[in-house]
Design a protein around this motif. Structure first.
Motif, PDB file in Angstrom:
ATOM      1  N   SER A  55       0.858  -1.185   0.000  1.00  0.00           N
ATOM      2  CA  SER A  55       0.000   0.000   0.000  1.00  0.00           C
ATOM      3  C   SER A  55       0.890   1.230   0.000  1.00  0.00           C
ATOM      4  O   SER A  55       2.073   1.154   0.334  1.00  0.00           O
ATOM      5  N   HIS A  57       0.410   5.912   0.346  1.00  0.00           N
ATOM      6  CA  HIS A  57      -0.477   7.035   0.610  1.00  0.00           C
ATOM      7  C   HIS A  57      -0.310   8.078  -0.489  1.00  0.00           C
ATOM      8  O   HIS A  57       0.809   8.369  -0.918  1.00  0.00           O
ATOM      9  N   GLN A 461      -3.658   5.599  -7.462  1.00  0.00           N
ATOM     10  CA  GLN A 461      -3.699   4.858  -6.207  1.00  0.00           C
ATOM     11  C   GLN A 461      -4.875   3.897  -6.172  1.00  0.00           C
ATOM     12  O   GLN A 461      -4.757   2.757  -5.703  1.00  0.00           O
ATOM     13  N   LEU A 465      -4.647  -0.135  -5.653  1.00  0.00           N
ATOM     14  CA  LEU A 465      -5.304  -0.808  -4.539  1.00  0.00           C
ATOM     15  C   LEU A 465      -6.337  -1.815  -5.028  1.00  0.00           C
ATOM     16  O   LEU A 465      -6.495  -2.900  -4.445  1.00  0.00           O
ATOM     17  N   GLU A 468      -4.416  -4.780  -6.084  1.00  0.00           N
ATOM     18  CA  GLU A 468      -3.932  -5.484  -4.894  1.00  0.00           C
ATOM     19  C   GLU A 468      -5.046  -6.308  -4.260  1.00  0.00           C
ATOM     20  O   GLU A 468      -4.858  -7.475  -3.880  1.00  0.00           O
TER      21      GLU A 468
END
Length: 925
Positions: A55, A57, A461, A465, A468
Motif C-alpha cells: 500500500s 499514501h 492509487q 489498490l 492489490e
C-alpha cells in the motif's frame, strides 16, 4: 533481475530514519533481500513477498505534481509487521510495486499448480535444466482465471524504471537523502570552526591560513581599517619574506594575530560597502578589541621598518667587506709584482718583463670582468625573485578581485530580484485595482490544476489498490482450494487405510483357523486380492477432480527412473516395497528440510558475489544438493574443473565437433548407435528411439569421440553422459564427460585395455584390507573376487548399482571433490552391510548377495556419514602412491601377456595343427 536502491525506514528513537539499501529479489523463495551495498556478500535481512501485501499514501497536490519527489510505500508482512520503503522517484515506486505484485502472482500460481515434495522448498522448476526439468510428472497445471488476468491487465499502470533500478544501478553510488547531506555539512562546518578556534588560541602570531568560502560558512570579519592595514603591511612583507612564495592560491589570506576574535559575519557582508555601518552597530567589547588590534598593527609596522633598516645596514656591510677584499687583493698583487721584479729584473730581458706585465694586466682585467659578471648574475637572480614575489602578489590580488566581482554579482542579482519583485507587486496591485476579475480567474485556474493533479494521483492509487485487492482475493481462493484438496486427499488416504486394515484383520483371523487343503483356504483368496491391489496401477485423475494425486508411489521417480518393473510379479512386489520404504524414510526425516534451508541461506549469501570453494560449500554438497539447485551446482562444478580447457577452446567448440561428427562418420559411431537404447532402459528419457534424451546422448558421445580419438568410445561413457543430461544441457554434459575422463580419472581408464580401471581395483583391495580387515579376510577365506562387482562401480560411478536418491548424492560430491569419492562410497557400501555379509558362509551365497545388496541400501544419510566420517582419515596422496605402485605391476603383467600372445601366434603359424585356432578379437574383426 529485479534489483536496485531503495531507502528503508529503520532504527529507534532519534536515530530512526531512512537508510539507503541495495534490494535484490530472489524468485526461488519469493524473498526480497536487502544488503548494505551491491558488493556485500551477506544480506541484512529479507521480506517475504509471497505472503505480503502493499500500500501507499497519496501525497498532497504540491508533492504529487513534483514527479521527482521521493515516494514511500509500505510492505505489510504476516503478524502485523510493516516495512516502509522509499524510492527515489514516484516512477520508481510505481515500477517496484508493479514488479513485486507480478512476482508474487507468478510465484503463488506456480505454488498452487504443482505438488511439492515435503522435503524441498516450493521453488518453481524452471531453475532446473536438462531432461528432468522438461518433464515433471508431479505437475498438474491449472487453467488460469481468464477474468482475473484480464482485470489485472486493465488495472496495470504502465511505467519504466530509472537508472536506480536494475543491475546497471550497482555501478552507481547510493542515493543520499538531502537531510543527511545537510547534517554532514553542518558537522563538517562545526569541525572546521573548532579547528579555527584552536588555531587562534595558539601563539603563532604570524601564521597564515587560506580558506575557500561558500555562502553557508561564516568567516572571520575584520574592520575596514584593519583590512587596509593588513593589506598594506602584506605588500611590504612580500618583498622581504622568502618563506611566503607558496601562498599563490586564489583565496583570502588571514593573519590570526590581527583579526578580532569575536567579530563574525558572512563573506557578503564583509565585501559589501562599509559606508552604511555606524559605530552603534558594534558593541563596546568589539570596539575595545578593534583598538587593541590597531595598537598591535602599529607595533608590527614599526618592527617591520626596523627590520628593513637592519637589512639595508647588512647590505652596506656586505658591500664594504667586498671592497676591502678587493683592495687587499690589489695590494697583494702589487707586492708580488714588486718582489718578482726586484728578483728577476737583472737577468731577464726588457721585452720579457713587458710581456709579463701585459699578461698580469690581462689577468687582472679578466678577474675584474668575472667579478662584474657575478655581480650582474646576483642582481638578475634578485630581480627574478622580486618578479616571482610580484607574480604571487598579482595572483592573490586577482583572486581577491574575482571573489569581489562574484560577491558583487550576487548582490546585483539579489537587488535585481528585489527590483523585479517590487515591479511585479506594483503591477499586480495596479492589475488588482484595474481588473479584479483576472486575479480571481488565475486563482481558480491554479486551484483547478491542483485538483486535477490530486484526481490523477488518486486514480493511480485506486487502480493499484483495486489490483492489490483482486490479487489477494484470488490468492486467498487458491489457498482455500488447496486446503480443500488437502482435506480430500487426507480423507481418501484415511479411507484407503481403513480398508487395508480391515483386509489384514480378516487375513489374520483366517490364518488362525487350520485348513485341510491349501486350495480351499479362504486366506489364499484374501492374500491374492491384497497382492493384486498392491500391484495394481493407480488410476489417473483429471486435474479438475483432484488437485493432488493421492498415491504415494508413482510409476516414475523425479529423475525419470521406473520405480516398479513390468516383467516379474515378484520383482514388482519387492520394488514397490522398496519404493514405499524409501518414501516412508524420506517423510519421517526432517533433516532434508533443514538441509534445504541451509542451501537457501548459502545461495542468498552468494547473490552479490561469485561462489568459491570453501569448507561450508563442501559440507553442504556432501549432505546432498537439493533437486531444484542441482542443475546450477553441477554446471558450476564442471566449469570449475574444465575452465582451462574452455578458455583455450575456440568459441562454438562443441558445435564444431558435433557438426564434424555428423558430416564425417567416426569409427566409434557404429558402437555408439548400438549402445544408445541399452544405456538406461529403465529411464523414460532413454526408453525409446524417439525420446529426447537419445538424440542428446548421441550428440554428446559423437562430439567426444572426435575430441579424444585415443578413446573414441568406451562402454560406460554412455551411462555417464546419460546421468549428466538429466540435469545439464548438451554442451554442459559434454564438458562434464571431459571432466570425468580427462581431469578426474587417470589415463587409460577408458581405453581398450582399461589399464587405469584395473589399477583402481587393486588400490581398492588394499584399502579394503586396511579399512575393513574382517570383511577382506572373509572374502579371502571363501575366495570371493569382489572386484568383479566393484569394477562396474568405478567405471560408471555407481550408475544402475544403487537407488537413484543415493546415486545423485554420490554424484554431487563426485563432481565437486573428484574420484576419491568413489573409493569412499565403495568402502561405505561394504561397511553398511558388513555384518550381513559376515553371516554368509559359502562363496555362492556371498557372490549372489553382492550382486544385489546395494539396491537394498536406502538410508542415504547413514551411508554418507560412513563415507565421510567413519572412514577418515582418507588422504588422496595415499591413493596416488598406490596407483603409481600398482600401475607398474599391471604394465609388467600386460607386457608378459603380450609376449605370450606373440609366442602363441608364431607357434600357430609354424604348427599346422594350430592354424585353425583363432582368438575372439580376430573373430570379431
Amino acid at each position: 533481475k529485479l534489483c536496485g536502491y531503495l531507502q528503508k525506514l529503520s532504527g529507534k528513537g532519534p536515530l530512526r530514519g531512512f537508510r539507503s539499501r541495495w534490494f535484490v529479489f530472489d524468485p526461488r523463495r519469493c524473498y526480497l533481500y536487502y544488503f548494505k551495498g551491491p558488493q556485500e556478500p551477506l544480506p541484512l535481512g529479507h521480506l517475504d513477498i509471497a505472503s505480503a501485501c502493499f500500500s501507499y499514501h497519496q501525497p498532497e497536490a504540491g508533492a504529487a505534481a513534483a514527479g521527482d519527489e521521493p515516494a514511500a510505500f509500505e510492505v505489510h508482512s504476516p503478524g502485523g509487521a510493516v516495512t516502509v520503503l522509499k524510492a527515489a522517484t514516484r516512477q520508481d515506486m510505481t515500477y517496484w510495486l508493479q514488479e513485486l505484485q507480478q512476482k508474487r502472482w507468478e510465484y503463488c500460481n506456480n505454488l498452487d499448480a504443482a505438488k511439492r515434495d515435503s522435503r524441498t522448498s516450493p521453488t518453481p522448476s524452471d531453475f532446473s535444466k536438462g531432461l528432468v526439468a522438461k518433464d515433471n510428472p508431479d505437475l498438474s497445471i491449472l487453467s488460469q482465471n481468464a477474468s482475473a488476468e484480464r482485470a489485472r491487465n486493465i488495472l496495470a499502470v504502465e511505467t519504466s524504471p530509472t537508472d536506480l533500478v536494475g543491475e546497471q544501478a550497482a555501478s552507481q553510488p547510493a542515493p543520499v537523502q538531502a537531510s543527511a547531506i545537510n547534517f554532514s555539512l553542518k558537522q563538517w562546518s562545526t569541525e572546521i570552526k573548532n579547528s579555527m578556534s584552536s588555531l587562534r588560541k595558539g601563539n603563532n602570531e604570524n601564521r597564515k591560513s587560506v580558506f575557500y568560502t561558500t555562502e553557508e560558512w561564516e568567516l572571520l570579519d575584520p574592520t575596514p581599517k584593519d583590512l587596509e592595514d593588513s593589506m598594506a603591511l602584506e605588500e611590504k612583507r612580500k618583498h622581504l619574506a622568502e618563506g611566503n612564495k607558496g601562498l599563490t592560491s586564489s583565496a583570502f589570506p588571514f593573519d590570526f594575530g590581527r583579526i578580532p576574535h569575536k567579530a563574525r559575519r558572512p563573506l557578503k557582508d564583509m565585501i559589501g560597502s562599509s559606508k552604511n555601518r555606524t559605530s552603534s552597530d558594534s558593541s563596546p567589547t568589539e570596539w575595545c578589541s578593534g583598538n587593541g588590534n590597531r595598537l598591535v598593527s602599529e607595533l608590527q609596522l614599526k618592527y617591520q621598518s626596523q627590520q628593513e633598516e637592519l637589512e639595508k645596514l647588512k647590505k652596506d656591510l656586505l658591500s664594504q667587506k667586498e671592497l676591502v677584499r678587493l683592495l687587499q687583493q690589489t695590494v697583494r698583487s702589487s707586492q708580488y709584482d714588486k718582489y718578482f721584479a726586484s728578483r728577476l729584473c737583472e737577468g731577464v730581458p726588457k721585452d720579457t718583463l713587458e710581456l709579463l706585465h701585459q699578461k698580469d694586466d690581462q689577468i687582472l682585467g679578466l678577474n675584474n670582468q668575472l667579478e662584474k659578471l657575478n655581480l650582474e648574475k646576483d642582481s638578475l637572480q634578485q630581480e627574478v625573485k622580486n618578479l616571482k614575489c610580484k607574480v604571487g602578489e598579482l595572483n592573490e590580488r586577482l583572486g581577491m578581485l574575482m571573489e569581489t566581482i562574484q560577491a558583487k554579482d550576487e548582490v546585483i542579482m539579489k537587488l535585481s530580484r528585489q527590483l523585479s519583485e517590487c515591479e511585479d507587486s506594483t503591477s499586480s496591485q495596479s492589475g488588482a485595482i484595474n481588473s479584479p476579475t483576472a486575479t480571481c480567474t488565475n486563482k481558480e485556474l491554479q486551484e483547478l490544476d491542483r485538483l486535477k493533479d490530486n484526481l490523477q494521483g488518486y486514480k493511480t492509487q485506486n487502480k493499484f489498490l483495486n489490483k492489490e485487492i483482486l490479487e489477494l482475493s484470488a490468492l486467498r481462493r487458491n489457498a482455500e482450494a488447496r486446503e480443500r484438496e488437502w482435506q480430500a486427499k487426507y480423507t481418501s488416504l484415511e479411507a484407503k487405510l481403513c480398508q487395508i486394515e480391515s483386509k489384514y484383520l480378516i487375513l489374520l483371523q483366517e490364518m488362525k483357523t487350520p485348513v485341510c487343503s491349501e486350495d480351499q483356504s479362504p486366506a489364499r483368496e484374501v492374500i491374492t486380492q491384497l497382492l493384486e491391489d498392491a500391484l495394481k496401477a493407480e488410476p489417473s485423475e483429471q486435474p479438475e477432480q483432484a488437485f493432488f494425486k493421492p498415491h504415494l508411489v508413482s510409476e516414475y521417480d523425479i529423475y525419470g527412473f521406473q520405480t516398479v518393473p513390468e516383467d516379474d510379479d515378484e520383482e514388482k512386489l519387492v520394488a514397490k516395497s522398496r519404493a514405499l520404504d524409501l518414501r516412508s524414510l524420506s517423510l519421517s526425516e526432517n533433516r532434508e528440510i533443514s538441509t534445504g534451508v541451509k542451501w537457501e541461506n548459502y545461495l542468498a549469501s552468494t547473490m552479490n558475489r561469485e561462489m568459491m570453494r570453501c569448507v561450508e560449500l563442501k559440507n553442504l554438497i556432501r549432505s546432498g544438493i537439493p533437486h531444484e539447485h542441482r542443475s546450477k551446482m553441477w554446471k558450476w562444478c564442471v566449469n570449475l574443473h574444465v575452465k582451462k580447457f574452455k578458455d583455450s577452446a575456440v568459441p562454438g567448440y562443441f558445435q564444431t565437433l558435433l557438426q564434424k561428427a555428423l558430416e564425417k562418420p567416426n569409427p566409434a559411431s557404429k558402437q555408439i548407435e548400438l549402445d544408445l537404447l541399452r544405456t538406461l532402459p529403465n529411464n523414460k528419457h532413454y526408453s525409446s528411439p524417439t525420446s529426447e534424451g537419445i538424440q542428446k546422448l548421441r550428440n554428446v558421445l559423437l562430439a567426444f569421440s572426435w575430441r579424444n580419438p585415443d578413446i573414441g568410445y568406451c562402454q560406460g561413457l554412455n551411462r555417464l553422459v546419460a546421468i549428466a543430461l538429466l540435469y545439464l544441457e548438451q554442451e554442459d554434459a559434454f564438458w562434464c564427460l571431459v571432466t570425468i575422463v580427462e581431469v578426474f580419472m587417470p589415463r587409460d581408464y577408458y581405453t581398450k585395455t582399461l589399464l587405469g580401471s584395473q589399477v583402481d581395483q587393486r588400490v581398492f583391495k588394499d584399502l579394503m584390507s586396511e579399512k575393513l580387515p574382517r570383511l577382506h579376510a572373509h572374502f579371502e577365506q571363501y575366495k570371493v573376487d569382489y572386484t568383479l562387482i566393484t569394477f562396474n562401480w568405478f567405471l560408471v560411478v555407481f550408475v544402475d548399482s544403487v537407488v537413484s536418491d543415493i546415486l545423485f548424492k554420490i554424484w554431487d560430491s563426485f563432481l565437486y571433490e573428484g574420484p576419491k569419492v568413489i573409493f569412499r562410497f565403495a568402502l561405505a557400501l561394504f561397511k553398511y552391510k558388513e555384518e550381513e555379509i559376515l553371516k554368509l558362509q559359502d562363496s555362492m551365497s556371498i557372490f549372489k548377495y553382492l550382486r544385489y545388496f546395494t539396491r537394498t541400501i536406502l538410508d542415504a544419510r547413514k551411508l554418507t556419514a560412513i563415507a565421510f566420517g567413519d572412514l577418515n582419515p582418507f588422504p588422496l596422496r595415499q591413493i596416488r602412491n598406490r596407483r603409481t605402485y600398482h600401475l607398474e605391476k599391471v604394465r609388467l603383467e600386460l607386457t608378459e601377456l603380450e609376449a605370450i600372445r606373440e609366442d602363441f601366434l608364431r607357434e600357430r603359424e609354424t604348427c599346422v595343427e594350430k592354424r585353425d585356432l583363432i582368438s575372439d578379437d580376430e573373430e570379431d574383426s
